[in-house]
Enzyme design. Sequence first.
Site, PDB file in Angstrom:
ATOM      1  N   GLY A   9      -6.733  11.992 -16.477  1.00 41.18           N
ATOM      2  CA  GLY A   9      -7.752  11.944 -15.448  1.00 41.18           C
ATOM      3  C   GLY A   9      -7.945  13.324 -14.851  1.00 41.18           C
ATOM      4  O   GLY A   9      -7.668  14.342 -15.490  1.00 41.18           O
ATOM      5  N   LYS A 188       4.554  12.059   2.513  1.00 42.37           N
ATOM      6  CA  LYS A 188       3.221  11.859   1.955  1.00 42.37           C
ATOM      7  C   LYS A 188       2.895  10.372   1.845  1.00 42.37           C
ATOM      8  O   LYS A 188       1.746   9.957   2.057  1.00 42.37           O
ATOM      9  CB  LYS A 188       3.120  12.520   0.585  1.00 42.37           C
ATOM     10  CG  LYS A 188       1.699  12.511   0.020  1.00 42.37           C
ATOM     11  CD  LYS A 188       1.603  13.280  -1.284  1.00 42.37           C
ATOM     12  CE  LYS A 188       0.163  13.270  -1.811  1.00 42.37           C
ATOM     13  NZ  LYS A 188       0.054  13.975  -3.127  1.00 42.37           N
ATOM     14  N   SER A 260      -8.483   7.574  -1.444  1.00 46.37           N
ATOM     15  CA  SER A 260      -8.550   7.123  -2.835  1.00 46.37           C
ATOM     16  C   SER A 260      -8.475   5.600  -2.956  1.00 46.37           C
ATOM     17  O   SER A 260      -9.112   5.020  -3.836  1.00 46.37           O
ATOM     18  CB  SER A 260      -7.439   7.767  -3.652  1.00 46.37           C
ATOM     19  OG  SER A 260      -6.165   7.441  -3.120  1.00 46.37           O
ATOM     20  N   GLU A 273      -2.844   0.814  -5.582  1.00 47.92           N
ATOM     21  CA  GLU A 273      -1.434   1.170  -5.722  1.00 47.92           C
ATOM     22  C   GLU A 273      -0.613   0.701  -4.516  1.00 47.92           C
ATOM     23  O   GLU A 273       0.463   1.228  -4.255  1.00 47.92           O
ATOM     24  CB  GLU A 273      -1.309   2.680  -5.861  1.00 47.92           C
ATOM     25  CG  GLU A 273      -1.992   3.239  -7.102  1.00 47.92           C
ATOM     26  CD  GLU A 273      -1.906   4.747  -7.187  1.00 47.92           C
ATOM     27  OE1 GLU A 273      -1.262   5.242  -8.121  1.00 47.92           O
ATOM     28  OE2 GLU A 273      -2.485   5.407  -6.308  1.00 47.92           O
TER      29      GLU A 273
END
Length: 319
Positions: A9, A188, A260, A273
Amino acid sequence: MKITVVGAGGMGSRFAIMLHQTGHNVELVDGWQDNVDAIRANGLKADFNGEPVTVKLPIYSPAEVDATGEKPDLIIVFTKSNQLRSMMEAVKPIISPVTYVLCLLNGIGHEDILEDYVAKDHLILGITMWTAGMTGPGQVTLVGNGDVELQNFEPAGEAFTKQVVQVFTEAGLNPKYSENVKYSIWRKACVNGTLNCLCSLLECNIGELGSTTVAPDLLHTIIAEFATVAAKEGIDLDEQEVYDHVAGTFTANIAGHYPSMYQDLVKNHRATEIDFINGAVWRKGQKYGIPTPYCALLTQLIHAKEQLVGAVERTKAHV
């Protein structure tokens, strides 16, 4: 160094191009057949900071990996988290006893899967702040600057990991060898575990989330759950620093950005996710006997929304 990038990707393509440009032997594995076909026919095409770049790289679909006969020194994983196990099954035939695996995926808990395929002392964990995007099969946009932070999972992997740092340095990827990359990974994950799921559920951008009166309480509570579970794994998150970092995005230049997960779920109706972000905290909380009601609820709500919009597993890798 012989390197296989799993997931061609945007981000996988960036790393592949930059490593190829410094003379390393790079090949790709990707599950999106249109992408595989385009790269084979026309090369991997990039808008690289405004300059057109085309590189010819060998690329294989998961079904073709076994026939390559190649045994890389390093596999860099850039799949979506929910594709990780299936892709590792596909590349298992090219993993030799001396192959290292570098995981740069968003979220936590990936090592639990990777340990089934590579010895712990051949596992490298990290995060990256580079950006990249796909504009079509075999076409990516690479803009701006970034960095990479990485560390060997076990002490025995330090020497090779520092070789990777040198290779990445030569490629301009701005790596840093970390003494505590797990902290950075969890920090993160707190960003993703607040902004990603909340913006997806509320269908808003980061700045709009920050404009609500309940945003501070939501952030503090979710981050506290992450920190409590992280402490059980020997990671002492500074909750106030993490909160300030996340809340700072509400007025930063990314305030108008849709995360995202929003892009996956709301815009493209793809599976998310969440199980490797809030879901991982919920799962680890159950393991340690720690209540994580917010992470549990957010995980369930995202899964419910996936069902309502008919979300499906994405077949192309993009990080």
